[in-house]
Enzyme design. Structure first.
Site: not given
Ligand SMILES: Cc1ncc(C[n+]2csc(CCOP(=O)(O)OP(=O)(O)O)c2C)c(N)n1
Lengths: 398, 350
Positions: B83, B152
């Protein structure tokens, strides 16, 4: 690891270099670089005993191996190289002064000692087409790229005429026209940007490349690994250039790296890897040219380590007490500017008087830059709201 | 006169009605987003899409399904799980003239790239004295999506809105998804474009007009009412609509405003509504501390204090990490019932 002194003697550089000890230098007396003490016995590049690993090979570019003619550099151009390096040194010496006079604030990281890296590298690319991105020790790179001392000094003074309009300061020199993609202050954070810059070049089908400079300290960031991997999988035209000046702040490179030949980290990505002396502008120039023309322009990322040395502390406030006694003097004895001056005289490209004249001109130029920066205005208070978003009428609500 | 504390120029007037024309198709949210990217990539070849699994796998949530076939691997690019690296690659490419769309598999993973998203993207224009545009869109699902637990389920809108230089968009319906994403892609600034995993399958009418865009910074008054204003974005917007239905059964007409973009925030439209209803409830699934709800609350009291007949209430997640257990997760997410309760409290209906 080979004994560097022996290595130097073996290729005959010691004797030749030793003669320069007597050479007078226009750089003495300014406080930054005293008369070199000893002969240039310390090759700044430790040439590892090869072959290190059966399967890999690497090029080395030690000092004093190539001359300007080998590199296709015209006689007059050699003087331009000297001029560029002198400008960086003179500029930064005055920066120290200006900091003491509180004209400059913030962090101030000087590049003194490393000028051959910027100058040698920039001379190896197509300025204005190829991109350069570097860390926060960026004055030398900017000046080598032709940014004017005036806009650079004005930036340090926080003036609206600065290269970043007083919004960036010492660590954030930018020049879009010259494709100076910035000095960047978060260690390692600009490495992924270099892959994007190179990506854009490749995407458009241009053969322009990106040189990405970073310190030995940045090697340990995950960003280094991520950037190399991306460059490798997408075949990006980027040269990762680790400017190993031996220290990250006070941390000597060998205290924090498990694989001290930094260039070899490029092997993890199957990059061509090389090691160059940063104390000889021609060595840097040849190394960067080779990497740009043989690899980057062909879409092959690569890794180059340039061994160099910073004379000053990490920043202006650092007395650098972590250095060994005599270490600085030893390193100064290899000074790249002295080396080039000696080369110029030895090759009858100019006389010492000519060199002095160039130096005087450069000092004059820096003095003028200081005057101009001093005279320039600070940005308007309203400028705090400029350049946040593309639209000027972006609504601020708080 | 509505008191204004800040001198800032006014935001564009919001539409009180969705400008539906005859050119409508019924699309899933993900298809609307895909249509936006596809149309823009057809229009401008400087746009490319990069992210984990966006190409061969057709996108983790199938937003980019088929785009590899249409645009090829030079423009729809699978990245490694990296990322920080690919966010930075996008920013560098944007500095050098391209217009990247960077997909985060979810915005929870954008934290791995946090340095790039908040330190590099929004600061480059400013620190360079205006020399570098960074026209990039970071997009992907945001917020909780069922029982995925704490790592998450983060809602990142308040976080990213805190950094000047970034724009933050959070559409609630497919049509807005399309129109706003097209605007985000055309924008010359970095835009954080927040979707929701739970909304991807949602179907609704979407404009097929050529060049259909919705300007950033315009709220949508989704339901008109005189009694109480409910401000809600993204999934919470649907909670707010349910609450409004329930309130209507109880005889209260709620006005529901979807800000659509968090930054710039169309505070004018919200304030106008509060001036009319004199009551405000903000629904926001983020953790409450320093949230979008807090910001809206502050700005409304700043501009329309004299018009308020009750304290502003927030309906948010509790100030806890998101849990796994289903009953705890129900507790965690803002609900229509809590929203109705909050509205009744500001209406002094109890
Ligand atoms: C992510 C991050 N961590 C720490 C710092 C503080 N810091 C600034 S410079 C520096 C040393 C970096 O050394 P190196 O990369 O070798 O560059 P050099 O100073 O030698 O040019 C550190 C630790 C920072 N700027 N960014």
């Amino acid at each position: 690891m080979a004994d560097t002194n022996d290595q130097a003697k073996a290729d005959g550089t010691t004797d030749k270099a030793a003669t320069t000890e007597k050479q007078s230098s226009p750089l003495s007396g300014d406080g930054a670089s005293d008369e070199p003490e000893g002969p240039w016995t310390q090759q700044s590049i430790d040439i590892p005993e090869g072959p290190l690993e059966e399967t890999v090979s690497f090029d080395t570019y030690p000092a004093d191996q190539v001359g300007h003619e080998d590199l296709g550099i015209e006689d007059e151009e050699v003087l331009d190289l000297l001029r560029s390096m002198l400008l960086q040194r003179r500029f930064e010496n005055r920066c120290r002064q200006m900091y003491q006079q509180q004209k400059i604030s913030g962090f101030l990281h000087l590049y003194i000692g490393q000028e051959a890296v910027s100058t040698g590298s920039i001379n190896a690319i197509r300025l204005g087409e190829d991109s350069v991105i570097t860390a926060y020790r960026d004055h030398g790179m900017g000046l080598a790229m032709g940014m004017t001392p005036e806009e650079c000094m004005a930036e340090l003074f926080g003036k609206e005429t600065g290269c970043s309009k007083g919004k960036g300061g010492s660590m954030h020199f930018f020049d879009n026209e010259r494709k100076m993609m910035g000095g960047h202050a978060i260690v390692g954070a600009h490495l992924p940007l270099s892959t994007g810059i190179a990506f854009a070049n490749k995407y458009r089908g241009e053969d322009n490349v990106c040189l990405c400079f970073f310190g030995d300290g940045a090697m340990h960031q995950g960003a280094f690994r991520e950037a190399c991997n991306l460059a490798g999988i997408y075949d990006l035209p980027v040269v990762f250039i680790c400017e190993n000046n031996q220290y990250a702040m006070g941390t000597a490179v060998d205290r924090v790296v498990s694989k001290p030949d930094l260039f070899k980290h490029g092997y993890n990505f199957d990059f061509p890897c090389s090691l160059a002396s940063g104390m000889d502008v021609f060595s840097v120039n040849k190394a960067v040219k080779d990497h740009v023309e043989n690899y980057a322009r062909k879409g092959q990322p690569s890794m180059l380590e340039v061994r160099t040395y910073r004379y000053q502390g990490h920043s202006i406030t650092d007395p650098a007490e972590y250095r060994a006694e005599n270490e600085l003097d030893q390193r100064k004895s290899e000074d790249a500017i002295h080396r080039l001056q000696q080369y110029i005289v030895d090759h009858d490209l100019a006389t010492n008087e000519d060199i002095d004249a160039i130096d005087s001109e450069v000092q004059e130029e820096v003095a003028d830059a200081i005057d101009a920066a001093d005279a320039a205005d600070f940005p308007d208070d309203e400028a705090i709201y400029d350049h946040i978003y593309a639209q000027e009428d972006y609504p601020f609500t708080t | 006169m509505i008191p204004k504390s800040a001198p800032g120029p006014s935001t564009p007037q919001s539409e009180f009605q969705i400008p539906h024309s005859n050119d409508m198709a019924t699309l899933q949210f993900r298809e609307a987003l895909r249509a936006a990217m596809t149309e823009e990539m057809e229009r401008d070849e400087n746009i490319f899409l990069i992210g984990e699994e966006v190409a061969e796998y057709d996108g983790a949530y199938k937003v980019s399904k088929g785009m590899l076939d249409q645009f090829g691997s030079d423009r729809v690019i699978d990245s490694p799980i990296s990322e920080l690296g690919f966010a930075g690659l996008g920013i560098g490419a944007a500095m050098n003239g391209l217009r990247p769309i960077v997909e985060f598999m979810t915005f929870n993973f954008s934290f791995v790239a946090f340095d790039q998203v908040i330190n590099n993207a929004p600061n480059m224009r400013y620190m360079s004295g205006g020399q570098f545009d960074v026209p990039i869109v970071f997009r992907g699902p945001n917020g909780a999506a069922g029982q995925l637990a704490a790592t998450h389920s983060n809602s990142t809108e308040a976080l990213y809105s805190n950094f000047p230089g970034l724009k933050v968009v959070a559409p609630s319906i497919p049509d807005d998804g399309k129109g706003l994403l097209k605007s985000a892609i055309r924008d010359d600034d970095p835009v954080v474009f927040l979707e929701s995993e739970l909304m991807y399958g949602m179907k609704d009418e979407v404009s097929e007009e050529a060049d259909y865009t919705i300007p950033l910074g315009t709220a949508r008054v989704a339901r008109e009412g005189d009694d109480v204003t409910i401000v809600a974005h993204s999934k919470s917007y649907h909670v707010a609509l349910q609450a409004a239905d329930q309130l209507a059964e109880q005889g209260y007409e709620a006005e529901v405003i979807d800000p659509r973009t968090i930054k710039p925030l169309d505070i004018e439209t919200i304030v106008q509504s509060v001036v009319k209803t004199n009551r405000l409830v903000v629904v926001d699934e983020s953790n409450p501390f320093a949230s979008v709800a807090s910001e809206v609350t502050h700005q409304v009291q700043d501009r329309a204090f004299d018009y308020l007949d009750a304290p502003i209430l927030r309906v948010t997640a509790p100030d806890t990490p998101a849990p796994y257990a289903p009953n705890l997760m129900d507790e965690y997410m803002p609900s229509a019932e809590e929203t109705v309760d909050a509205c009744r409290r500001v209406l002094y209906a109890e």
